[in-house]
Design a protein around this motif. Structure first.
Motif, PDB file in Angstrom:
ATOM      1  N   ALA A  42      23.047   4.812 -10.284  1.00 27.60           N
ATOM      2  CA  ALA A  42      23.490   5.646  -9.154  1.00 27.60           C
ATOM      3  C   ALA A  42      23.008   5.048  -7.832  1.00 27.60           C
ATOM      4  N   LEU A  43      21.785   4.564  -7.817  1.00 23.51           N
ATOM      5  CA  LEU A  43      21.250   3.913  -6.605  1.00 23.51           C
ATOM      6  C   LEU A  43      22.089   2.684  -6.247  1.00 23.51           C
ATOM      7  N   LEU A  44      22.404   1.878  -7.256  1.00 29.56           N
ATOM      8  CA  LEU A  44      23.182   0.662  -6.992  1.00 29.56           C
ATOM      9  C   LEU A  44      24.548   1.005  -6.398  1.00 29.56           C
ATOM     10  N   GLU A  45      25.130   2.114  -6.881  1.00 31.80           N
ATOM     11  CA  GLU A  45      26.431   2.530  -6.341  1.00 31.80           C
ATOM     12  C   GLU A  45      26.327   2.892  -4.867  1.00 31.80           C
ATOM     13  N   VAL A  46      25.291   3.659  -4.524  1.00 30.90           N
ATOM     14  CA  VAL A  46      25.113   4.073  -3.123  1.00 30.90           C
ATOM     15  C   VAL A  46      24.817   2.841  -2.251  1.00 30.90           C
ATOM     16  N   LEU A  47      24.007   1.945  -2.760  1.00 35.64           N
ATOM     17  CA  LEU A  47      23.686   0.737  -1.988  1.00 35.64           C
ATOM     18  C   LEU A  47      24.919  -0.153  -1.828  1.00 35.64           C
ATOM     19  N   ASP A  48      25.767  -0.187  -2.858  1.00 38.44           N
ATOM     20  CA  ASP A  48      26.986  -0.978  -2.774  1.00 38.44           C
ATOM     21  C   ASP A  48      27.895  -0.430  -1.661  1.00 38.44           C
ATOM     22  N   PRO A  89      23.759  -8.678   1.725  1.00 37.62           N
ATOM     23  CA  PRO A  89      22.800  -8.215   2.731  1.00 37.62           C
ATOM     24  C   PRO A  89      21.681  -7.347   2.142  1.00 37.62           C
ATOM     25  N   ILE A  90      21.907  -6.863   0.925  1.00 37.62           N
ATOM     26  CA  ILE A  90      20.913  -5.993   0.268  1.00 37.62           C
ATOM     27  C   ILE A  90      20.562  -6.597  -1.083  1.00 37.62           C
ATOM     28  N   TRP A  91      19.302  -6.507  -1.438  1.00 39.03           N
ATOM     29  CA  TRP A  91      18.902  -6.952  -2.769  1.00 39.03           C
ATOM     30  C   TRP A  91      17.841  -6.002  -3.328  1.00 39.03           C
ATOM     31  N   VAL A  92      17.819  -5.911  -4.657  1.00 41.23           N
ATOM     32  CA  VAL A  92      17.017  -4.872  -5.311  1.00 41.23           C
ATOM     33  C   VAL A  92      16.378  -5.428  -6.583  1.00 41.23           C
ATOM     34  N   LEU A  93      15.139  -5.089  -6.782  1.00 41.96           N
ATOM     35  CA  LEU A  93      14.495  -5.379  -8.062  1.00 41.96           C
ATOM     36  C   LEU A  93      14.214  -4.046  -8.736  1.00 41.96           C
ATOM     37  N   VAL A 101      25.363  -6.370  -3.289  1.00 42.75           N
ATOM     38  CA  VAL A 101      23.969  -6.018  -3.559  1.00 42.75           C
ATOM     39  C   VAL A 101      23.532  -6.895  -4.737  1.00 42.75           C
ATOM     40  N   ALA A 102      22.607  -7.782  -4.489  1.00 44.53           N
ATOM     41  CA  ALA A 102      22.075  -8.604  -5.578  1.00 44.53           C
ATOM     42  C   ALA A 102      20.951  -7.821  -6.242  1.00 44.53           C
ATOM     43  N   TYR A 103      20.922  -7.838  -7.570  1.00 46.65           N
ATOM     44  CA  TYR A 103      19.860  -7.083  -8.241  1.00 46.65           C
ATOM     45  C   TYR A 103      19.481  -7.727  -9.560  1.00 46.65           C
ATOM     46  N   VAL A 104      18.285  -7.361  -9.992  1.00 40.97           N
ATOM     47  CA  VAL A 104      17.829  -7.814 -11.304  1.00 40.97           C
ATOM     48  C   VAL A 104      17.120  -6.644 -11.972  1.00 40.97           C
ATOM     49  N   ARG A 146      15.443  -4.240  -0.583  1.00 41.02           N
ATOM     50  CA  ARG A 146      15.266  -5.042   0.623  1.00 41.02           C
ATOM     51  C   ARG A 146      16.617  -5.268   1.291  1.00 41.02           C
ATOM     52  N   SER A 147      16.585  -5.512   2.597  1.00 40.43           N
ATOM     53  CA  SER A 147      17.824  -5.712   3.347  1.00 40.43           C
ATOM     54  C   SER A 147      17.590  -6.705   4.463  1.00 40.43           C
ATOM     55  N   LYS A 148      18.670  -7.434   4.828  1.00 38.64           N
ATOM     56  CA  LYS A 148      18.568  -8.269   6.024  1.00 38.64           C
ATOM     57  C   LYS A 148      19.563  -7.800   7.071  1.00 38.64           C
ATOM     58  N   GLY A 149      19.967  -6.538   7.010  1.00 39.51           N
ATOM     59  CA  GLY A 149      20.898  -5.983   7.988  1.00 39.51           C
ATOM     60  C   GLY A 149      20.869  -4.460   7.986  1.00 39.51           C
ATOM     61  N   PRO A 150      21.609  -3.844   7.051  1.00 40.17           N
ATOM     62  CA  PRO A 150      21.699  -2.384   7.047  1.00 40.17           C
ATOM     63  C   PRO A 150      20.362  -1.710   6.722  1.00 40.17           C
TER      64      PRO A 150
END
Ligand SMILES: [Mn+2]
Length: 321
Positions: A304-310, A252-256, A218-221, A270-274
């Motif tokens: 917590a969100l990043l953990e679930v997305l990971d 496959p997932i990225w978050v701002l 999960v890429a994030y900033v 955002r996602s390009k798969g799941p």
């Protein structure tokens, strides 16, 4: 497309003398384009009716025109049409409930129904395209100026990532083709959308140098209020940088994640798969399968969100779902 409900909406439009259109709070190109496009159609078709678009403005699509300022009592006898807005809390003008009749026109998953008539078509990748469904269904009656065409084109462009995102289909291009036939000048709009302030370009540099990745992709900033102040950009412009993180093969997932007013943290996911909209729901948000948002509140909840997305990214890599 549900012709029956669109016909009911058309009947209501004909019935009312005053029509107020309102998009969602923290507006984007689609909700503003949809509101202005519909306003243009109704004003042009029915010069005797009073038609308004009310809500916040955003510099990003300021070239499309201005919102109207109206007094409370204008709502009393009015037909109110909320566009591109999934839930009532998010409607830009909260006086919407003081109108005579309320219509919801939207393309987000209908988790929070509202309105006397609801028209929700999640197969349309932009709300602007639903207005074009309505327009072409009653094209013998409706008229539109080139400004309306511009607004609806802009809404479609911005919500589809310029025809790139899922949901874009033959209907999208058939509708847009007809706007071109009307004399639309797309270059003018691309030029407007491509113009960025130097401050925003520098901020983009920050995003590209400071993003992070979770172990499973999960890429994030993280964007704080201080950062927004330092770079002198608006929170909306800053948040629009989310798709700069879409480019990694292993993510496959990225978050701002960004701090809004009173340091409230929100996420653009955002996602390009799941599919990620159910996770967004768990964190007080929602949206589309591949593009959602969440109201997190705190940075702890962002973690917590990043953990679930990971976990979600991990499952996707293992199972392909
Ligand atoms: Mn939209």
């Amino acid at each position: 497309m549900d012709k029956k409900i669109l016909t009911e909406i058309h009947q209501k439009i004909k019935e009312y003398q005053t029509i107020i259109i309102t998009p969602h709070a923290r507006p984007d190109g689609d909700c503003v384009g949809t509101a202005f496009g519909l306003r243009d159609i109704l004003k042009t078709t029915y010069p005797d009716k009073a038609v308004y678009a009310v809500g916040e403005e955003t510099a990003y699509v300021k070239f499309l025109g201005d919102m109207d300022q109206i007094e409370d009592d204008v709502f009393k006898e009015a037909l109110v049409i909320a566009v591109d807005t999934g839930n009532e809390e998010r409607i830009a003008d909260q006086r919407f409930n003081t109108g005579d009749f309320l219509i919801k026109i939207d393309h987000h998953i209908n988790v929070s129904p509202y309105g006397d008539i609801e028209y929700v078509d999640t197969s349309r990748p932009a709300a602007a395209l639903i207005i074009l469904d309505l327009f072409f269904l009653f094209e013998d009656e409706y008229k539109m100026t080139i400004d309306g065409a511009k607004a609806l084109f802009t809404g479609t462009l911005t919500d589809t990532g310029r025809f790139k995102y899922p949901g874009v289909d033959g209907d999208t291009f058939r509708h847009i083709a007809r706007l071109y036939d009307m004399g639309l000048n797309p270059q003018e709009i691309y030029r407007e959308l491509d113009t960025k302030s130097e401050a925003l370009v520098r901020f983009k540099g920050y995003v590209l140098l400071n993003y992070q990745k979770t172990p499973n992709g999960v890429a994030y900033v993280k964007i704080t209020e201080e950062l927004i102040t330092t770079y002198n950009v608006s929170i909306e412009d800053a948040s629009s940088m989310v798709n700069e993180l879409s480019v990694f093969e292993d993510c496959p997932i990225w978050v701002l994640l960004a701090e809004y007013e009173e340091k409230i943290v929100r996420a653009r996911i955002r996602s390009k798969g799941p599919a990620i909209n159910e996770i967004a729901n768990q964190f007080d948000g929602g949206g589309h399968a591949l593009a959602s948002g969440s109201n997190l509140g705190t940075w702890e909840r962002a973690e917590a969100l990043l953990e679930v997305l990971d976990e979600r990214a991990k499952r996707y890599k293992e199972t392909g779902e």
